[in-house]
Design a protein around this motif. Structure first.
Motif, PDB file in Angstrom:
ATOM      1  N   HIS A  84     -10.989  40.628 122.585  1.00  0.00           N
ATOM      2  CA  HIS A  84      -9.661  40.449 122.555  1.00  0.00           C
ATOM      3  C   HIS A  84      -8.958  41.240 121.692  1.00  0.00           C
ATOM      4  O   HIS A  84      -9.487  41.301 120.474  1.00  0.00           O
ATOM      5  CB  HIS A  84      -9.315  38.949 122.748  1.00  0.00           C
ATOM      6  CG  HIS A  84      -7.885  38.647 122.484  1.00  0.00           C
ATOM      7  ND1 HIS A  84      -6.924  39.415 123.128  1.00  0.00           N
ATOM      8  CD2 HIS A  84      -7.135  37.709 121.925  1.00  0.00           C
ATOM      9  CE1 HIS A  84      -5.718  38.734 123.002  1.00  0.00           C
ATOM     10  NE2 HIS A  84      -5.605  37.709 122.313  1.00  0.00           N
ATOM     11  N   GLU A  86      -5.753  40.730 119.993  1.00  0.00           N
ATOM     12  CA  GLU A  86      -4.603  40.262 119.351  1.00  0.00           C
ATOM     13  C   GLU A  86      -5.127  40.310 117.769  1.00  0.00           C
ATOM     14  O   GLU A  86      -6.567  40.112 117.316  1.00  0.00           O
ATOM     15  CB  GLU A  86      -4.302  38.956 119.522  1.00  0.00           C
ATOM     16  CG  GLU A  86      -3.068  38.408 119.077  1.00  0.00           C
ATOM     17  CD  GLU A  86      -2.419  37.119 119.814  1.00  0.00           C
ATOM     18  OE1 GLU A  86      -2.883  36.511 120.481  1.00  0.00           O
ATOM     19  OE2 GLU A  86      -1.143  36.812 119.208  1.00  0.00           O
ATOM     20  N   ASP A  88      -5.465  38.553 115.237  1.00  0.00           N
ATOM     21  CA  ASP A  88      -6.162  37.643 114.719  1.00  0.00           C
ATOM     22  C   ASP A  88      -7.793  37.937 114.849  1.00  0.00           C
ATOM     23  O   ASP A  88      -8.789  37.277 114.267  1.00  0.00           O
ATOM     24  CB  ASP A  88      -6.031  36.068 114.743  1.00  0.00           C
ATOM     25  CG  ASP A  88      -5.705  36.001 116.346  1.00  0.00           C
ATOM     26  OD1 ASP A  88      -5.318  37.031 117.116  1.00  0.00           O
ATOM     27  OD2 ASP A  88      -5.834  34.835 116.957  1.00  0.00           O
ATOM     28  N   HIS A  89      -8.275  38.755 115.795  1.00  0.00           N
ATOM     29  CA  HIS A  89      -9.566  39.072 115.954  1.00  0.00           C
ATOM     30  C   HIS A  89      -9.953  40.317 115.672  1.00  0.00           C
ATOM     31  O   HIS A  89     -10.923  40.879 115.962  1.00  0.00           O
ATOM     32  CB  HIS A  89      -9.864  38.810 117.458  1.00  0.00           C
ATOM     33  CG  HIS A  89      -9.200  37.386 117.890  1.00  0.00           C
ATOM     34  ND1 HIS A  89      -9.931  36.466 117.499  1.00  0.00           N
ATOM     35  CD2 HIS A  89      -8.334  36.990 118.695  1.00  0.00           C
ATOM     36  CE1 HIS A  89      -9.449  35.262 118.208  1.00  0.00           C
ATOM     37  NE2 HIS A  89      -8.519  35.550 118.598  1.00  0.00           N
ATOM     38  N   HIS A 152      -6.156  35.215 127.568  1.00  0.00           N
ATOM     39  CA  HIS A 152      -4.609  35.130 127.684  1.00  0.00           C
ATOM     40  C   HIS A 152      -3.940  36.341 127.722  1.00  0.00           C
ATOM     41  O   HIS A 152      -2.723  36.466 127.892  1.00  0.00           O
ATOM     42  CB  HIS A 152      -4.122  34.060 126.960  1.00  0.00           C
ATOM     43  CG  HIS A 152      -3.826  34.492 125.434  1.00  0.00           C
ATOM     44  ND1 HIS A 152      -2.605  34.241 124.529  1.00  0.00           N
ATOM     45  CD2 HIS A 152      -4.630  34.955 124.604  1.00  0.00           C
ATOM     46  CE1 HIS A 152      -2.943  34.820 123.456  1.00  0.00           C
ATOM     47  NE2 HIS A 152      -4.098  35.326 123.323  1.00  0.00           N
ATOM     48  N   ASP A 171     -10.358  33.550 122.964  1.00  0.00           N
ATOM     49  CA  ASP A 171      -9.233  32.493 122.823  1.00  0.00           C
ATOM     50  C   ASP A 171      -9.402  31.313 123.593  1.00  0.00           C
ATOM     51  O   ASP A 171      -9.176  30.196 123.303  1.00  0.00           O
ATOM     52  CB  ASP A 171      -7.733  33.103 122.852  1.00  0.00           C
ATOM     53  CG  ASP A 171      -7.313  33.934 121.793  1.00  0.00           C
ATOM     54  OD1 ASP A 171      -7.530  33.520 120.614  1.00  0.00           O
ATOM     55  OD2 ASP A 171      -6.317  34.795 121.717  1.00  0.00           O
ATOM     56  N   HIS A 234     -11.670  30.243 117.903  1.00  0.00           N
ATOM     57  CA  HIS A 234     -10.752  29.401 117.197  1.00  0.00           C
ATOM     58  C   HIS A 234     -11.473  28.307 117.362  1.00  0.00           C
ATOM     59  O   HIS A 234     -11.655  27.690 118.265  1.00  0.00           O
ATOM     60  CB  HIS A 234      -9.457  29.427 117.624  1.00  0.00           C
ATOM     61  CG  HIS A 234      -8.415  30.767 117.528  1.00  0.00           C
ATOM     62  ND1 HIS A 234      -8.435  31.269 116.224  1.00  0.00           N
ATOM     63  CD2 HIS A 234      -8.098  31.512 118.503  1.00  0.00           C
ATOM     64  CE1 HIS A 234      -7.579  32.690 116.609  1.00  0.00           C
ATOM     65  NE2 HIS A 234      -7.497  32.621 117.894  1.00  0.00           N
TER      66      HIS A 234
HETATM   67 FE1  FEO Z   1      -4.771  36.206 121.163  1.00  0.00          FE
HETATM   68 FE2  FEO Z   1      -6.426  34.417 118.955  1.00  0.00          FE
HETATM   69  O1  FEO Z   1      -5.421  35.774 119.742  1.00  0.00           O
END
Ligand code: FEO
Length: 408
Positions: A84, A86, A88-89, A152, A171, A234
């Motif tokens: 993914h 985003e 944060d990854h 997502h 996620d 997470h």
């Molecule tokens: Fe959709 Fe944890 O980033």
């Protein structure tokens, strides 16, 4: 810095980062966050699954060093799986590539385009595009990739480690929490379910129909037959994966409890008094009520309570001829997340206190209808200035009537 890895299966290590200080993630109120990454050792190759947020590379790298040390091997990572994109990854990927310039990167088609728009320095990076059913052999250990668009983001992907039955789901199935222990069974189950629900309500429910079709597709393909763990990016790792799969199915189908969420704002305590009487009416029927004062409560908490409520009641004072502006953020958030995406339209009633012209009721009704609620327009209550005893009795009766409806 020094940081330990955690062995979660034979040759599989958690090498993520703990963000103890996070309190807000793009508007999501969090009590800390975890960015999970996993290192998998095959007989011939080693793969890193995902990365961590900007600023957390040193912590991840320290855990990677520790894992190699425990395996008694020189550091060499052959494959990077990017499930993914985003930030944060992937925030730490440029730093990671400086340490591992020869790593082979794997990601979905959508990710292959998007990651270069996020990290312009990766414009020339070679990326191997993975589709559902594609495999990667590490020598004695194999991954099967399962594209999971809109779970997502369009680029989302799951990676199944076949020999151990571990689903690396990024996620999906995660929680925004930060704990010293890594597993579901290590922490209070109520806290875990609450934060799984918050995560789903805010980040996944927009794609509810795709949750159901993806679980069905994976079941039919046999991907879930030997599942031992779900390891999201997470929060806690699920040693009891059926727990979270069942919860996702419940939420995605729109199954709700005998519960009503009352959400209100107030200027001079009139709508507040009305809200309190509505809750009394709900309680008189033995139905669970949750109350949220919009200016103080994070939208992410309100969304979580709406998720498993059968109805909501929204009270907002009238300012000039509009809803009091402090409600604006909440309405925008509701529209963004679309709680009606399950196909089950929750009931909603609006109420307001006005001075003279009114207008809030019609606008709130339109906003909630647009967000997918079944607004019971005939039940709306609009009072003038301060509600008297008769007005408050009407509010009590509304709460009671709604409670009776959700019990039917
Ligand atoms: Fe959709 Fe944890 O980033």
């Amino acid at each position: 810095m020094k940081a330990d890895s955690v062995k979660i299966a034979d040759g599989v290590y958690w090498v993520g980062a703990l963000d103890w200080d996070a309190r807000d993630f793009h508007g999501f109120a969090v009590p800390g966050m975890t960015y999970n990454a996993y290192l998998v050792f095959g007989d011939e190759k080693t793969a890193l699954i995902d990365n961590v947020y900007d600023g957390f590379f040193p912590e991840m790298w320290a855990r990677i060093e520790d894992a190699f040390s425990k395996e008694d091997k020189e550091i060499k990572i052959d494959a990077l799986i990017i499930n993914h994109i985003e930030n944060d990854h992937i925030g730490s990927i440029p730093e990671f590539l400086e340490n591992c310039p020869d790593v082979e990167c794997y990601c979905t088609q959508a990710a292959s385009m998007g990651i270069k728009r996020q990290h312009h320095c990766l414009a020339d990076q070679e990326l191997n595009v993975i589709k559902t059913g594609d495999t990667l052999d590490l020598g004695g250990k194999t991954f099967t990739f399962i594209n999971a668009p809109m779970l997502h983001w369009p680029d989302s992907n799951f990676t199944l480690y076949n020999e151990e039955g571990i689903l690396f789901s990024n996620d999906a199935f995660g929680q925004h929490i930060c704990e010293s222990k890594r597993y579901d069974v290590d922490i209070d189950p109520g806290y875990l379910e609450l934060h799984s629900k918050r995560f789903y309500a805010n980040l996944v429910q927009l794609s509810a129909s795709m949750v159901l079709s993806k679980v069905a597709e994976m079941t039919e393909a046999g991907y879930l037959d030997n599942l031992t763990m779900i390891a999201p990016c997470h929060g806690q790792i699920w040693k009891q994966p059926g727990t979270i799969v069942d919860l996702y199915a419940k939420w995605a189908k729109g199954e709700a409890d005998e519960k009503i969420t009352v959400i209100y704002e107030t200027m001079h305590h009139s709508t507040q008094k009305m809200a309190h009487q509505i809750v009394e009416g709900i309680m008189s029927e033995g139905v669970e009520a949750k109350m949220h004062f919009i200016r103080y409560d994070p939208e992410s908490d309100i969304l979580a309570d709406i998720l498993d409520s059968k109805a909501i009641v929204l009270g907002v004072p009238t300012m000039m001829n509009n809803p009091y502006p402090k409600i604006g953020n909440m309405l925008a958030y509701l529209n963004c997340v679309s709680p009606a995406n399950t196909g089950v339209r929750k009931k909603a009633v609006v109420f307001s206190s006005k001075g003279w012209a009114g207008g809030a009721i019609a606008k709130l009704t339109a906003s909630l209808t647009e967000a997918g609620f079944d607004v019971l327009e005939d039940e709306a209550i609009e009072e003038i200035y301060v509600p008297d005893d008769n007005d408050l009795e009407k509010c009590y009766d509304l709460g009671k009537k709604l409670a009776q409806m959700v019990k039917e």
